[in-house]
Design a protein around this motif. Structure first.
Motif, PDB file in Angstrom:
ATOM      1  N   GLY A  97       0.810  -1.204   0.000  1.00 19.20           N
ATOM      2  CA  GLY A  97       0.000   0.000   0.000  1.00 19.20           C
ATOM      3  C   GLY A  97       0.842   1.252   0.000  1.00 19.20           C
ATOM      4  O   GLY A  97       1.956   1.283   0.534  1.00 19.20           O
ATOM      5  N   GLY A  98       0.287   2.308  -0.584  1.00 19.68           N
ATOM      6  CA  GLY A  98       0.941   3.612  -0.584  1.00 19.68           C
ATOM      7  C   GLY A  98       0.107   4.614   0.179  1.00 19.68           C
ATOM      8  O   GLY A  98      -0.472   4.303   1.221  1.00 19.68           O
ATOM      9  N   ASN A  99       0.008   5.834  -0.347  1.00 15.30           N
ATOM     10  CA  ASN A  99      -0.774   6.873   0.307  1.00 15.30           C
ATOM     11  C   ASN A  99      -2.052   7.205  -0.439  1.00 15.30           C
ATOM     12  O   ASN A  99      -2.831   8.047   0.013  1.00 15.30           O
ATOM     13  CB  ASN A  99       0.060   8.146   0.495  1.00 15.30           C
ATOM     14  CG  ASN A  99       0.657   8.655  -0.802  1.00 15.30           C
ATOM     15  OD1 ASN A  99       1.334   7.904  -1.511  1.00 15.30           O
ATOM     16  ND2 ASN A  99       0.436   9.913  -1.118  1.00 15.30           N
ATOM     17  N   HIS A 100      -2.296   6.551  -1.561  1.00 12.10           N
ATOM     18  CA  HIS A 100      -3.554   6.710  -2.299  1.00 12.10           C
ATOM     19  C   HIS A 100      -4.159   5.327  -2.479  1.00 12.10           C
ATOM     20  O   HIS A 100      -3.988   4.689  -3.519  1.00 12.10           O
ATOM     21  CB  HIS A 100      -3.312   7.383  -3.653  1.00 12.10           C
ATOM     22  CG  HIS A 100      -2.687   8.738  -3.563  1.00 12.10           C
ATOM     23  ND1 HIS A 100      -3.240   9.766  -2.831  1.00 12.10           N
ATOM     24  CD2 HIS A 100      -1.551   9.243  -4.105  1.00 12.10           C
ATOM     25  CE1 HIS A 100      -2.480  10.847  -2.930  1.00 12.10           C
ATOM     26  NE2 HIS A 100      -1.442  10.552  -3.696  1.00 12.10           N
ATOM     27  N   GLU A 101      -4.853   4.859  -1.451  1.00 14.60           N
ATOM     28  CA  GLU A 101      -5.365   3.493  -1.444  1.00 14.60           C
ATOM     29  C   GLU A 101      -6.817   3.444  -1.003  1.00 14.60           C
ATOM     30  O   GLU A 101      -7.328   4.373  -0.371  1.00 14.60           O
ATOM     31  CB  GLU A 101      -4.535   2.620  -0.479  1.00 14.60           C
ATOM     32  CG  GLU A 101      -3.068   2.520  -0.804  1.00 14.60           C
ATOM     33  CD  GLU A 101      -2.768   1.749  -2.081  1.00 14.60           C
ATOM     34  OE1 GLU A 101      -3.705   1.222  -2.707  1.00 14.60           O
ATOM     35  OE2 GLU A 101      -1.584   1.668  -2.459  1.00 14.60           O
ATOM     36  N   CYS A 102      -7.463   2.338  -1.305  1.00 16.85           N
ATOM     37  CA  CYS A 102      -8.748   2.011  -0.691  1.00 16.85           C
ATOM     38  C   CYS A 102      -8.420   1.489   0.706  1.00 16.85           C
ATOM     39  O   CYS A 102      -8.271   0.286   0.922  1.00 16.85           O
ATOM     40  CB  CYS A 102      -9.492   0.965  -1.509  1.00 16.85           C
ATOM     41  SG  CYS A 102     -11.027   0.408  -0.751  1.00 16.85           S
TER      42      CYS A 102
END
Length: 467
Positions: free
Chosen positions: A80-85
């Motif tokens: 995961g990054g910083n723009h995730e569901c």
């Protein structure tokens, strides 16, 4: 490709563009690794749990794979990054299949594939989140709907997951994945070229704010053969030799003073078009332009074997690599260097592993033991880590050596117990994926957490606390 190597495609920020990424892959890739901003959106309700500007809130491609309308053509692993569901990833915080043939590594995770040991953790570093005593622990899932604040803090890296990564430091690891860069890694490569492409990085480089200080410590502690990441939307490639004197200085527990005062990461997209390099497969999504079609040839960097060969001697007592090949990838857009294909040799000592013998994805025993021990520690004493200062976390196993050694001893004991469990119980079967939440064809879906059967099975099987 050698018979004892794995052809791995590494992609930077996905941003929901799975179809174009899969279309860009050569036919003979064994594994695709995506380094964050995957955006595993299942339905429109999930759009409420992703931190992106409103104009970028689109479903992307993943929902087609979740519903079964499409299937990933190659085994895919992502962090995961910083723009995730964030809601879906929280449901699978220990990792799991998000769709057939697509595996999320978890907030922290280690898996084996064809004899390669792949470790990583999700999210990005934020100083204020990390040092806030109220957030030193993370007892499960933030309430939904997310507030404006929790929508962002939910993906910030937590101390407990950093501790989990540190507990892998004496192990032989082939690949480490992170979303943000290790702090100061840009100084180990072509910094001038990087600043030519990204001149606005200059201030952050000067202040030491480009990259995560946590990843810096992990980079020089774990010493993997390869480290892959994304986040800054630029391609960067370098090989870092692990000189003992330099590692000692970096791990001395003296973080940059200004890191104490501010956050080195920005969530803003500042990417610009990078220059061309010969070592990269430059996949152009505008099909009317020239493409690099030599994907079956010299796809590894000229220096990559320096890092790759150091861990292949089964008689060597040295577990960690003497050099790490660091590669950061761009995002999936036309004329961006978002994809890299590398042949990674499998160490002879790993050819007896079930993942190599049966060509499967499998959980790592030590990582499973680490999850159990650390989650138990945090669950029994939710302030267990709150008294530790940020600078002490930077050099945790030095500043709190007795505490660290005690954790290592508990982990080793747990690994011994897990050794009694048959190898087949650690195999990750994609057929066990079950779409718990509604897919995009359904309307009026509630914004909620859907208790995932994979997380329940994992916790029940291995005694990991379920939250």
């Amino acid at each position: 490709m050698k018979s004892n190597s794995v052809r791995v495609a590494v992609e930077g920020c996905c941003h929901g563009m799975l179809n174009k990424i899969y279309d860009a892959l050569p036919a003979n890739v064994n594994l695709l690794i995506i380094c964050g901003d995957f955006q595993a959106l299942r339905n429109k309700a999930d759009l409420q749990t992703i931190s992106v500007p409103r104009k970028y809130r689109t479903m992307g491609d993943f929902h087609e794979y979740y519903s079964g309308r499409r299937k990933a053509p190659v085994l895919t692993i992502f962090i995961g990054g910083n723009h995730e569901c964030s809601s879906y990833l929280k449901e699978l915080r220990y990792g799991g299949w998000v769709a057939p043939n697509i595996y999320y590594l978890g907030e922290f995770g280690v898996v084996w594939y064809k004899g390669l040991r792949i470790s990583g953790w999700s999210g990005i570093f934020n100083h204020s989140t990390f040092v806030n005593s109220a957030l030193h622990y993370d007892n499960g899932r933030e309430p939904l709907p997310y507030s404006a604040q929790s929508l962002r803090t939910v993906y910030h890296t937590k101390p407990k997951n950093y501790l989990k990564m540190l507990l892998m430091k004496d192990e032989a690891v082939d690949v480490v994945l992170s979303h943000d860069w290790p702090q100061h890694i840009e100084k180990k490569g072509d910094l001038a070229g990087l600043l030519k492409r990204k001149p606005f990085f200059a201030t952050d480089v000067q202040r030491g704010h480009l990259g995560s200080p946590l990843n810096k410590v992990l980079f020089y502690s774990i010493k993997p053969r390869y480290w892959f990441c994304a986040h800054l939307h630029v391609y960067f490639d370098t090989i870092v030799d692990h000189a003992p004197s330099e590692s000692e200085e970096i791990l001395s527990g003296k973080p940059d003073e200004d890191i104490e005062k501010s956050n080195p990461n920005s969530d803003e997209d500042k990417a610009q078009k990078p220059v061309e390099t010969e070592e990269v497969i430059d996949i152009d999504l505008d099909m009317d332009m020239d493409m690099d079609t030599d994907v079956d040839g010299n796809t590894s960097a000229s220096g990559s074997k320096t890092a790759a060969a150091s861990n292949n001697n089964p008689n060597s007592k040295r577990k960690q690599a003497s050099a790490t090949h660091f590669i950061a990838l761009d995002k999936c857009l036309p004329k961006r260097k978002f994809l890299r294909v590398i042949d990674i040799d499998v160490s002879d000592v790993n050819k007896d592993h079930i993942s190599y013998k049966k060509n499967v994805l499998a959980l790592d025993r030590r990582a499973t033991a680490i999850n159990k021990i650390v989650e138990k520690l945090v669950g029994e004493n939710d302030r267990a880590l709150s008294h530790i200062s940020f600078s002490d976390f930077i050099a945790f196993y030095r500043k709190h050596s007795a505490f660290y050694d005690e954790l290592v001893e508990e982990v080793e004991h747990e690994v011994s117990s897990l050794d009694k469990i048959p190898n087949e119980e650690f195999v990750l079967d994609s057929k066990l994926f079950n779409p718990i939440a509604p897919d995009s064809s359904q309307k009026n879906v509630a914004t909620k957490y859907w208790d995932n059967d994979q997380t329940k099975r994992y916790c029940s099987k291995f005694g990991v606390p379920f939250k």
